[in-house]
Design a protein around this motif. Structure first.
Motif, PDB file in Angstrom:
ATOM      1  N   TRP A   1     -26.582  -7.398 -37.292  1.00  7.58           N
ATOM      2  CA  TRP A   1     -26.615  -8.787 -36.866  1.00  7.58           C
ATOM      3  C   TRP A   1     -25.562  -9.072 -35.805  1.00  7.58           C
ATOM      4  O   TRP A   1     -24.418  -8.614 -35.909  1.00  7.58           O
ATOM      5  CB  TRP A   1     -26.386  -9.710 -38.064  1.00  7.58           C
ATOM      6  CG  TRP A   1     -27.448  -9.584 -39.111  1.00  7.58           C
ATOM      7  CD1 TRP A   1     -27.361  -8.927 -40.302  1.00  7.58           C
ATOM      8  CD2 TRP A   1     -28.769 -10.130 -39.053  1.00  7.58           C
ATOM      9  NE1 TRP A   1     -28.537  -9.017 -40.996  1.00  7.58           N
ATOM     10  CE2 TRP A   1     -29.427  -9.754 -40.253  1.00  7.58           C
ATOM     11  CE3 TRP A   1     -29.464 -10.902 -38.119  1.00  7.58           C
ATOM     12  CZ2 TRP A   1     -30.732 -10.124 -40.533  1.00  7.58           C
ATOM     13  CZ3 TRP A   1     -30.774 -11.272 -38.399  1.00  7.58           C
ATOM     14  CH2 TRP A   1     -31.391 -10.886 -39.583  1.00  7.58           C
ATOM     15  N   LEU A   2     -25.931  -9.858 -34.797  1.00  5.80           N
ATOM     16  CA  LEU A   2     -25.021 -10.297 -33.751  1.00  5.80           C
ATOM     17  C   LEU A   2     -24.683 -11.772 -33.951  1.00  5.80           C
ATOM     18  O   LEU A   2     -25.364 -12.479 -34.698  1.00  5.80           O
ATOM     19  CB  LEU A   2     -25.658 -10.083 -32.373  1.00  5.80           C
ATOM     20  CG  LEU A   2     -26.109  -8.660 -32.049  1.00  5.80           C
ATOM     21  CD1 LEU A   2     -26.710  -8.614 -30.645  1.00  5.80           C
ATOM     22  CD2 LEU A   2     -24.957  -7.669 -32.164  1.00  5.80           C
TER      23      LEU A   2
ATOM     24  N   ILE B   1     -21.664  -5.610 -28.599  1.00  2.03           N
ATOM     25  CA  ILE B   1     -22.667  -4.575 -28.781  1.00  2.03           C
ATOM     26  C   ILE B   1     -22.754  -3.652 -27.565  1.00  2.03           C
ATOM     27  O   ILE B   1     -22.889  -2.434 -27.717  1.00  2.03           O
ATOM     28  CB  ILE B   1     -24.060  -5.185 -29.099  1.00  2.03           C
ATOM     29  CG1 ILE B   1     -25.101  -4.100 -29.333  1.00  2.03           C
ATOM     30  CG2 ILE B   1     -24.494  -6.146 -28.022  1.00  2.03           C
ATOM     31  CD1 ILE B   1     -24.823  -3.179 -30.490  1.00  2.03           C
ATOM     32  N   GLU B   2     -22.660  -4.185 -26.362  1.00  6.32           N
ATOM     33  CA  GLU B   2     -22.761  -3.339 -25.173  1.00  6.32           C
ATOM     34  C   GLU B   2     -21.596  -2.365 -25.073  1.00  6.32           C
ATOM     35  O   GLU B   2     -21.766  -1.224 -24.637  1.00  6.32           O
ATOM     36  CB  GLU B   2     -22.852  -4.209 -23.922  1.00  6.32           C
ATOM     37  CG  GLU B   2     -24.173  -4.985 -23.836  1.00  6.32           C
ATOM     38  CD  GLU B   2     -24.304  -5.760 -22.533  1.00  6.32           C
ATOM     39  OE1 GLU B   2     -23.323  -5.789 -21.755  1.00  6.32           O
ATOM     40  OE2 GLU B   2     -25.389  -6.350 -22.305  1.00  6.32           O
TER      41      GLU B   2
ATOM     42  N   ASP C   1     -19.657   3.230 -25.862  1.00 11.02           N
ATOM     43  CA  ASP C   1     -18.732   4.160 -26.518  1.00 11.02           C
ATOM     44  C   ASP C   1     -19.469   5.200 -27.352  1.00 11.02           C
ATOM     45  O   ASP C   1     -18.984   6.325 -27.535  1.00 11.02           O
ATOM     46  CB  ASP C   1     -17.734   3.385 -27.389  1.00 11.02           C
ATOM     47  CG  ASP C   1     -16.729   2.603 -26.549  1.00 11.02           C
ATOM     48  OD1 ASP C   1     -16.629   2.879 -25.334  1.00 11.02           O
ATOM     49  OD2 ASP C   1     -16.048   1.718 -27.111  1.00 11.02           O
ATOM     50  N   ILE C   2     -20.632   4.840 -27.871  1.00 12.78           N
ATOM     51  CA  ILE C   2     -21.455   5.843 -28.555  1.00 12.78           C
ATOM     52  C   ILE C   2     -21.976   6.857 -27.545  1.00 12.78           C
ATOM     53  O   ILE C   2     -21.916   8.075 -27.755  1.00 12.78           O
ATOM     54  CB  ILE C   2     -22.639   5.164 -29.282  1.00 12.78           C
ATOM     55  CG1 ILE C   2     -22.147   4.327 -30.456  1.00 12.78           C
ATOM     56  CG2 ILE C   2     -23.639   6.227 -29.781  1.00 12.78           C
ATOM     57  CD1 ILE C   2     -23.236   3.500 -31.122  1.00 12.78           C
TER      58      ILE C   2
ATOM     59  N   ILE D   1     -20.844  -8.144 -32.568  1.00  8.72           N
ATOM     60  CA  ILE D   1     -21.341  -7.572 -33.817  1.00  8.72           C
ATOM     61  C   ILE D   1     -20.707  -8.272 -35.016  1.00  8.72           C
ATOM     62  O   ILE D   1     -19.502  -8.526 -35.036  1.00  8.72           O
ATOM     63  CB  ILE D   1     -21.059  -6.058 -33.851  1.00  8.72           C
ATOM     64  CG1 ILE D   1     -21.922  -5.351 -32.797  1.00  8.72           C
ATOM     65  CG2 ILE D   1     -21.319  -5.480 -35.241  1.00  8.72           C
ATOM     66  CD1 ILE D   1     -21.623  -3.878 -32.654  1.00  8.72           C
ATOM     67  N   GLU D   2     -21.534  -8.540 -36.032  1.00 13.04           N
ATOM     68  CA  GLU D   2     -21.036  -9.205 -37.232  1.00 13.04           C
ATOM     69  C   GLU D   2     -21.219  -8.331 -38.478  1.00 13.04           C
ATOM     70  O   GLU D   2     -20.266  -7.794 -38.997  1.00 13.04           O
ATOM     71  CB  GLU D   2     -21.717 -10.564 -37.398  1.00 13.04           C
ATOM     72  CG  GLU D   2     -21.396 -11.509 -36.236  1.00 13.04           C
ATOM     73  CD  GLU D   2     -21.415 -12.953 -36.615  1.00 13.04           C
ATOM     74  OE1 GLU D   2     -22.248 -13.343 -37.453  1.00 13.04           O
ATOM     75  OE2 GLU D   2     -20.584 -13.712 -36.061  1.00 13.04           O
TER      76      GLU D   2
END
Length: 355
Positions: free
Chosen positions: A219-220, A280-281, A286-287, A228-229
């Protein structure tokens, strides 16, 4: 206030069955007490598990004035029964109650009632490795009226039921779909309260992503749609080598007891931790670059749930080659070790049930 105990006859008393499904099998007894604006809390009793009687106009059925908690009792190798930080659950129960304009409960009395319930139903705490007895304290508004407003009557009850090991296929990472349209909660709303409406609001996306083949929803935030939450019904953490980052509490994130435990425990295992506003971006970048070495959800049900895959706008991003990492495993082993009495409890988190 004393507790009136009405147990089943000894000859009728059951024990935990060999086979059970979470949330479908319940122990023999339940605790209940009622609240009236004039009498305050009264009628505390432990009685056989039974159905509830509600007026069709009860406020909970029309306006959702309801809260609950989730916690567990653990059977150790010695046969003892452990509770993990139960007072923190009861404090959060009261914070939820305050937000939903409901009466708070006395933490010590609440814990004593649970202890007495577990003494009576101690045979329901399963012994198999990785199993536990799930505990569900709940409060509902029972005042009979259709006018919008806080109820003048409430029912507080505790039920329990056996829970199996969360990881049936081992410590396997889950796949997560990032919600890019729907939102779970908003700052200023009731996202940080453990109330049923938050979970009802998540069901549409949960069912949708399950049909797509993903296990959980990420969830955002509802304002910007970028921060991100939570993941599913858990808090989430991202690992950068030996550093753990988790979204800082915003007012719309439910603060889990497991999350707080990780923030305290991780530094003793050689990890650093920080609470940050996480976009999120940035996480996806980073992933992709390999800076993020692991990700995991954390909460009562799974304790630690590794995340191996994020999907954002139909593009999949894999974390650590979709494998569980060392940090996740170490935290899981240490936390569950404390819960089951296999590791030293340096924090004084365990409350033992004296059966």
């Amino acid at each position: 206030m004393s507790i009136d105990i009405k147990p089943l006859a000894v000859a009728e008393r059951n024990a935990c069955p060999a086979e059970f499904s979470f949330g479908e099998v319940f122990a023999d007894h339940m605790f209940t007490q009622t609240y009236d604006v004039n009498q305050k809390w009264s009628n505390a009793e432990i009685k056989p598990y039974q159905t509830l009687q509600l007026d069709p106009s009860a406020s909970v059925l029309h306006y959702g004035q309801e809260i609950f908690e989730g916690m567990k009792a653990y059977r150790t190798e010695k046969g003892d029964i452990h509770l993990f930080r139960p007072r923190e659950n009861f404090k959060r129960f009261n914070r939820s109650a305050a937000r939903m304009v409901m009466p708070e409960v006395d933490v010590d009395f609440h814990l004593n009632a649970l202890m007495e319930l577990l003494k009576i139903d101690n045979k329901w705490v399963p012994e198999k490795n990785g199993t536990s007895l799930y505990i569900r304290p709940t409060m509902i508004a029972t005042g009979a009226k259709l006018g919008l407003g806080a109820s003048d009557k409430y029912l507080h009850f505790i039920i329990t039921g056996p829970a199996g090991a969360y990881f049936k296929d081992g410590f396997a990472p889950v796949s997560v779909y990032v919600a890019d349209k729907y939102r779970r909660a908003v700052v200023g709303g009731v996202g940080e309260a453990k109330t049923g409406g938050n979970y009802a609001a998540s069901l549409y996306m949960s069912e949708d992503v399950a049909a797509r083949g993903y296990s959980q929803v990420l969830w955002l935030d509802a304002i910007h749609g970028k921060y991100i939450e939570e993941v599913g019904a858990m808090n989430i953490c991202f690992v950068y080598g030996d550093h753990i980052v988790t979204p800082k509490l915003s007012g719309s994130i439910l603060p889990s007891i497991t999350r707080d435990s990780i923030l305290q425990l991780a530094p003793t295992l050689g990890y650093t931790v920080s609470e940050e506003q996480v976009a999120i971006e940035d996480i996806l970048a980073d992933i992709k670059s390999g800076k993020i070495t692991e990700a995991f959800g954390c909460g009562t049900a799974a304790v630690i749930s590794p995340v191996g895959q994020l999907c954002w706008k139909d593009v999949d991003y894999f974390i650590n080659d979709n494998k569980a990492g060392e940090v996740s495993r170490n935290l899981y082993d240490e936390l569950t070790g404390i819960q089951y009495g296999l590791r030293e409890d340096k924090f004084g988190w365990i409350e033992k049930v004296e059966c």
